[in-house]
Scaffold this motif. Structure first.
Motif, PDB file in Angstrom:
ATOM      1  N   SER B 124       0.832  -1.214   0.000  1.00 30.91           N
ATOM      2  CA  SER B 124       0.000   0.000   0.000  1.00 30.91           C
ATOM      3  C   SER B 124       0.861   1.256   0.000  1.00 30.91           C
ATOM      4  CB  SER B 124      -0.877   0.019   1.253  1.00 30.91           C
ATOM      5  OG  SER B 124      -0.060   0.113   2.399  1.00 30.91           O
ATOM      6  N   LEU B 210      -7.284   4.397  -1.507  1.00 27.80           N
ATOM      7  CA  LEU B 210      -6.336   3.284  -1.411  1.00 27.80           C
ATOM      8  C   LEU B 210      -5.531   3.199  -2.705  1.00 27.80           C
ATOM      9  CD1 LEU B 210      -8.523   0.482   0.244  1.00 27.80           C
ATOM     10  CD2 LEU B 210      -7.152   2.283   1.325  1.00 27.80           C
ATOM     11  N   ASN B 540      -6.109  -3.607   3.714  1.00 26.08           N
ATOM     12  CA  ASN B 540      -6.369  -2.196   3.998  1.00 26.08           C
ATOM     13  C   ASN B 540      -7.528  -2.080   4.992  1.00 26.08           C
ATOM     14  OD1 ASN B 540      -4.719  -0.866   1.587  1.00 26.08           O
ATOM     15  ND2 ASN B 540      -5.945  -2.496   0.673  1.00 26.08           N
ATOM     16  N   ASN B 580      -6.587   3.523   8.000  1.00 25.54           N
ATOM     17  CA  ASN B 580      -7.231   4.115   6.831  1.00 25.54           C
ATOM     18  C   ASN B 580      -8.600   4.615   7.235  1.00 25.54           C
ATOM     19  OD1 ASN B 580      -5.364   3.521   4.499  1.00 25.54           O
ATOM     20  ND2 ASN B 580      -5.589   1.477   5.378  1.00 25.54           N
TER      21      ASN B 580
END
Lengths: 234, 816
Positions: B124, B210, B540, B580
């Motif tokens: 990521s 993302l 994520n 996130n």
């Protein structure tokens, strides 16, 4: 026949150009930017990529590489030279070809399968095509918009030095849809789309790119047999 | 925005405030001033973590040591919240003799032939890409490519799974074009084809897009590299770009603290990429590997030199002596702490024997890359205890620590888990009860609306900005189900790669959602004819300190581990991205799963488009798998009702495996001319995409018994694929499906007419479909996809207008 492929730092399609030369039946010879020796090659390809990062102006630094000094001399003497994408930019910077390649008008990098119409077929690299033939070749560039002053464009057209134009859509805003041009002698050709990516059914949209590499072999064979190099080299 | 930086808010200037008054903080000073207050909390360290550091060292840490611990013990580097769960992958790893390197290495490596191995990993780069879309996304590509390079492989392709907020939100118009340009700008200049990925829009990603990046590389088996800093007296060489102040504290990146009023002298925490340097780094590393000049290698990514020095030494149990003033700097005023913490890109750390040093420097010189001997490997203790990492800066001892304490002995948390309180209600609110279109006209309108929706529309506006041809081995690329690459021109050995995730399904059920992501990526690989062999993942999630998020994480990991065990495809590596979320609201849990498959002969790959020219009578269309009324979490529910609720489609991995066997066999025997996986948008989407690929129409007739036309068209039941079978092969194909127990229903034929017909329901000309499908992204993000660009016409038109000759070739940018 030996086709040299130059590797500058930042060249990316050098391996692909060498593969295309081999598929066409030539021996591919890798040339290094820092080595002025052309190792006796019969023709040279300047491949695509981002030579020296192209952080200045595309091709502006590559034009001064030691190998280019030799190539510029040899090209003036009739050596067939094909500049693809970044190679085309280098040829313009080296003043072997007129005009310049600027940022695509839409400001994006663009990769697509592009139709071209071949025009001049009396060059070392296009003699295997027929005038008006439509071919499908990948285009991929961020700075492929061909520009020149009107007088130069008129001269190129009057002398039949446009080798191919974009048809069914202009991918980068090039003036008069010009995709590739040649020098007066017909031995130096610059083209923005990538013929080396259209040489295998497995990986390309067509086999049309092979024609550029087989053309030069034919021109060289003709010259070896005592004839003139296609394109009217003296 | 809450980021990991809030937990590890390292800002160099805080630490450095007093560093130059009387020289840097040293071990000697630390011993003399044990009670000096240290800003550990600002760096994200907890009281007990700080106490543990003092305990390990037997004194207070120096400023540089404190910074190193704060970085290495951050969530990003230490996996302190996820470690206890990630053990599931190791515990449940299927027996697999192909795996040469797995979790814990820079990237997993699997053997694909006697001579060749492939390495791949997804990672990521979410927070940097939100703050600075272009550089964040660009350096995301650069970072994953160096992981691949560090394993001894030549990187051969990249893919990018991307998720943004609502497509029509103004901030998406800021973030998306920058991210796409950054990925293209870096990957294109690096000479790596971009062969696939995802582009998903959902409001849950509005404050936290993302940006995941996947890379794959290939290596001769014997070229596999190690990171261990073995061999007392071996030289530690820093290769690549000079070290600057960019990316300091970026491991965890970008606390609000770095953007306060006093921040003007601070440099961006986002790193700045130089793809040209990375290209030179790749070529020089490969030349060094091939000449056998490297004993150990590690890339510098998050945590920069700190991570590379400690991990290489810790892995070998050796010590290391480093002279920090030897590190080539962009700015000579950098302090030792800044040098250790910098995340400047395009750097690798090499361990080389003294007799190879000259040869290494010569290769670096050939490629014009900096190479500097900055230290040497020192022995472990005589009693077998690991060596120490001793770092000086202009004769000041600024670091003296056991490297393993940084790399391996970080805190591990068993954070509390709790099922989200709204989940039961959410699951009860099923989409199957929503009003449905019933007439042919309503279905027609729904098809056109669905294919124009942001998640289902044509993504050419994005993918045209990526080079998919470079290296000359791309067999299939986006919009195909998988990216397919040739590995070997002699043998035609090849691989297929797909990367998929569905945050909505995972929100409704993280365990099943993770399995569905795996199933979809697996199916995308098998429909091309490849045999799946390995998995990578990028997990994520929101804040691990929220028990509901942690529960989602634990469930998703279990689902993925169970799924991989059942499919026999091991997780070889990946990445966890926490925090996130915007404020208190986390993103949907979004496990993104990459599956790699293998072709013995890549010329047997099956494309997704119906073949052209359509023969008289056409190819026969078969639907493999079972269609159920499964609409919860579907694209249809979202697009037409803005609805998210119910339970996601049932996932049956045995059925996926059976489908895979049918497809690999069919590709090997040449029974099918095209195949397309069914997922988002269901059969309607697949029909449209397969028709439009080469402009070939289809006539579809659903069986009289069975589900309604609406369910047939829009259900998102898993385990299905649409295939086209040339006339004459149908008996063999039906028998093949029966052999593996895969339901197989003939639903139509391809057609010479340029329309999509569904019997008794509707007929839509392909032109109308294409217009609806392809207009969305250009409308949202500008610049028409086809032809010239009106907004930029004027500049060149002023030149072309001077041309007065009537027979002038059509020129300039004007597109008819």
């Amino acid at each position: 026949m030996r086709i040299g492929v130059v590797t500058f730092p930042g060249s990316l399609d050098d391996g692909d150009a060498a593969r295309a030369a081999r598929i066409a039946g030539a021996e591919a010879v890798r040339l290094w930017h820092g080595d002025p020796d052309l190792h006796g090659v019969d023709a040279v390809v300047l491949p695509g990529g981002f030579s020296y990062g192209d952080y200045l102006r595309c091709g502006a630094i590559a034009r001064f590489a030691p190998v280019m000094e030799s190539i510029i001399d040899a090209a003036r003497g009739g050596l067939p030279v094909l500049g693809i994408c970044n190679g085309f930019q280098v040829l313009c910077e080296a003043h072997l070809l007129p005009g310049a390649l600027t940022r695509n008008q839409h400001l994006h990098f663009r990769n697509r399968d592009q139709w071209l119409k071949v025009e001049a077929t009396n060059t070392a690299w296009t003699n295997g095509f027929t005038p008006g033939q439509e071919i499908l070749i990948p285009v991929k560039n961020g700075e492929g918009c061909f520009v020149a002053d009107p007088a130069t464009l008129d001269k190129l057209e009057a002398e039949g030095r446009v080798i191919a134009r974009y048809v069914r859509g202009n991918p980068n805003g090039s003036q008069r849809d010009i995709a590739g041009i040649t020098n007066e002698a017909g031995n130096v050709v610059g083209i923005m789309p990538h013929p080396e990516h259209a040489v295998e059914a497995l990986t390309g949209p067509s086999l049309d790119g092979l024609g550029f590499f087989t053309s030069v072999l034919r021109a060289l064979a003709g010259a070896a047999a005592g004839g003139q190099l296609a394109g009217g080299q003296q | 925005m809450t980021t990991q930086q809030d937990k590890s808010g390292f800002a160099a200037t805080d630490v450095l405030a007093n560093e130059f008054e009387d020289g840097p903080d040293t071990v000697a000073k630390a011993e003399q001033s044990p009670d000096e207050l240290q800003p550990f909390a600002d760096l994200g360290l907890k009281d007990d973590e700080y106490a543990k550091i003092r305990d390990i060292l037997g004194r207070r840490p120096t400023a540089s040591e404190l910074a190193m611990y704060s970085i290495m013990w951050s969530e990003h580097c230490s996996y302190k919240s996820s470690k206890v769960h990630l053990r599931e992958f190791v515990a449940k790893v299927p027996k697999n003799t192909r795996m040469l390197a797995g979790i814990g290495e820079n990237a997993g490596v699997v053997q694909v032939s006697d001579d060749l191995a492939v390495t791949f990993k997804v990672e990521s780069h979410n927070h940097p890409s939100y703050v600075e879309p272009y550089q964040g996304a660009a350096t995301g590509v650069g970072g994953i490519v160096r992981d691949i390079l560090a394993m001894g492989a030549r990187p051969i392709a990249v893919m990018d799974p991307l998720r943004f907020g609502a497509a029509d939100h103004p901030d998406t118009a800021r973030v998306l074009p920058g991210v796409v340009a950054g990925i293209g700008g870096y990957g294109n200049c690096l000479g790596l084809p971009n062969i696939g990925g995802e582009i998903v829009f959902d409001p849950c990603y509005q404050g936290n897009p993302l940006v995941n990046a996947l890379s794959i590389g290939v290596l001769p088996v014997e070229r596999l590299q190690k990171k261990e800093a073995t061999g007392t007296g071996n030289i530690v060489v820093l290769l690549g770009a000079r070290t600057g102040r960019d990316g300091i504290g970026g491991v965890s990146v970008l606390a609000s603290a770095t953007f306060d009023e006093e921040a003007e002298q601070r440099r961006p925490s986002v790193q700045v990429g130089d793809p040209f340097m990375e290209k030179l780094l790749i070529e020089s590393c490969l030349e060094l590997y091939d000449a056998g000049l490297v004993s150990g290698i590690q890339d510098l990514g998050g945590a920069g030199l700190t991570c590379a020095l400690t991990e290489t030494a810790a892995a070998a149990g050796t010590g290391m002596r480093v002279w920090l003033e030897r590190v080539p700097l962009r700015e000579p005023s950098m302090s030792p702490t800044e040098i250790l913490a910098s995340e400047s890109q395009e750097r690798m750390l090499l361990i080389v024997t003294p007799e190879n040093l000259d040869a290494v420097l010569k290769v670096a010189e050939k490629w014009g890359v900096w190479a500097t001997a900055i230290g040497e490997v020192t022995p472990a203790g005589e009693d077998g205890t690991p060596g120490r990492l001793l770092i000086t800066w202009n004769d000041h001892v600024v670091v003296d620590v056991p490297p393993g304490s940084l790399a391996d002995d970080g805190p591990i948390y068993e954070r509390p888990l709790r099922e989200p309180s709204d989940l039961i209600l959410l699951q009860a609110d099923r989409a199957e009860t929503l009003p449905r279109p019933s007439t042919g006209a309503e279905l027609r309108e729904t098809v056109l609306r669905m294919i124009a929706s942001p998640n289902l529309c044509d993504k050419t506006w994005v993918t045209e900005q990526y080079d998919r041809y470079v290296l000359g081995n791309t067999v299939l690329a986006q919009p195909e189900d998988s990216g397919v690459l040739r590995l070997d021109e002699e043998t035609n050995l090849g691989v297929a790669l797909s990367v998929d995730g569905n945050g909505r399904f995972a929100r409704l059920d993280p365990y099943e959602g993770a399995k569905l992501a795996l199933a979809e990526a697996y199916r995308n690989v098998v429909v091309t004819g490849a045999e799946p062999i390995a998995v990578t993942d990028c997990l994520n999630f929101g804040s691990p300190e929220d028990p509901a998020v942690m529960w989602q994480f634990a469930r998703a990991v279990q689902g993925l581990a169970d799924g991989c065990q059942q499919l026999g495809t091991p997780v070889t590596g990946g990445n966890v991205s926490f925090y996130n979320q915007t404020g208190a609201v986390a993103i949907h849990p979004t496990p993104v799963v990459g599956v790699m498959g293998l072709f013995a002969d890549v010329t047997q790959r099956v494309p997704m488009g119906f073949p052209v020219p359509a023969k008289a009578g056409g190819d026969l269309l078969f639907l493999l798998g079972e269609t159920r009324a499964e609409l919860s979490g579907s694209e249809w529910a979202w697009v037409t009702h803005s609805h998210l609720g119910g339970r996601p489609p049932k996932v049956d991995l045995a059925a996926e495996q059976a489908l895979g066997k049918v497809m690999t066999r069919a590709s090997q025997t040449g029974l099918v001319s095209a195949a397309h996986d069914l997922s988002d948008g269901g059969l309607a989407q697949v029909l449209v995409e397969s028709c439009l690929r080469y402009g070939v129409g289809a006539k579809v007739t659903f069986p009289a018994e069975g589900e309604s036309a609406f369910v047939q068209l829009f259900s998102e039941s898993a385990g299905r694929a649409l295939v086209s079978v040339p006339l004459g092969h149908e008996k063999a194909f039906v028998a093949l499906a029966a052999e593996f127990g895969v339901p197989c229903t003939q639903i139509g034929v391809t057609s010479e007419e340029a329309t999509l017909d569904v019997a008794d329901q509707f007929s839509i000309p392909l032109e109308e479909l294409r217009a609806a499908w392809s207009a969305t992204l250009p409308r949202l993000f500008g610049a028409p996809v086809l032809g010239g660009q009106p907004e930029a016409e004027t500049a060149v038109r002023s030149v072309t207008l001077e041309l007065t000759e009537p027979k002038q070739q059509p020129g300039g940018p004007i597109e008819s």
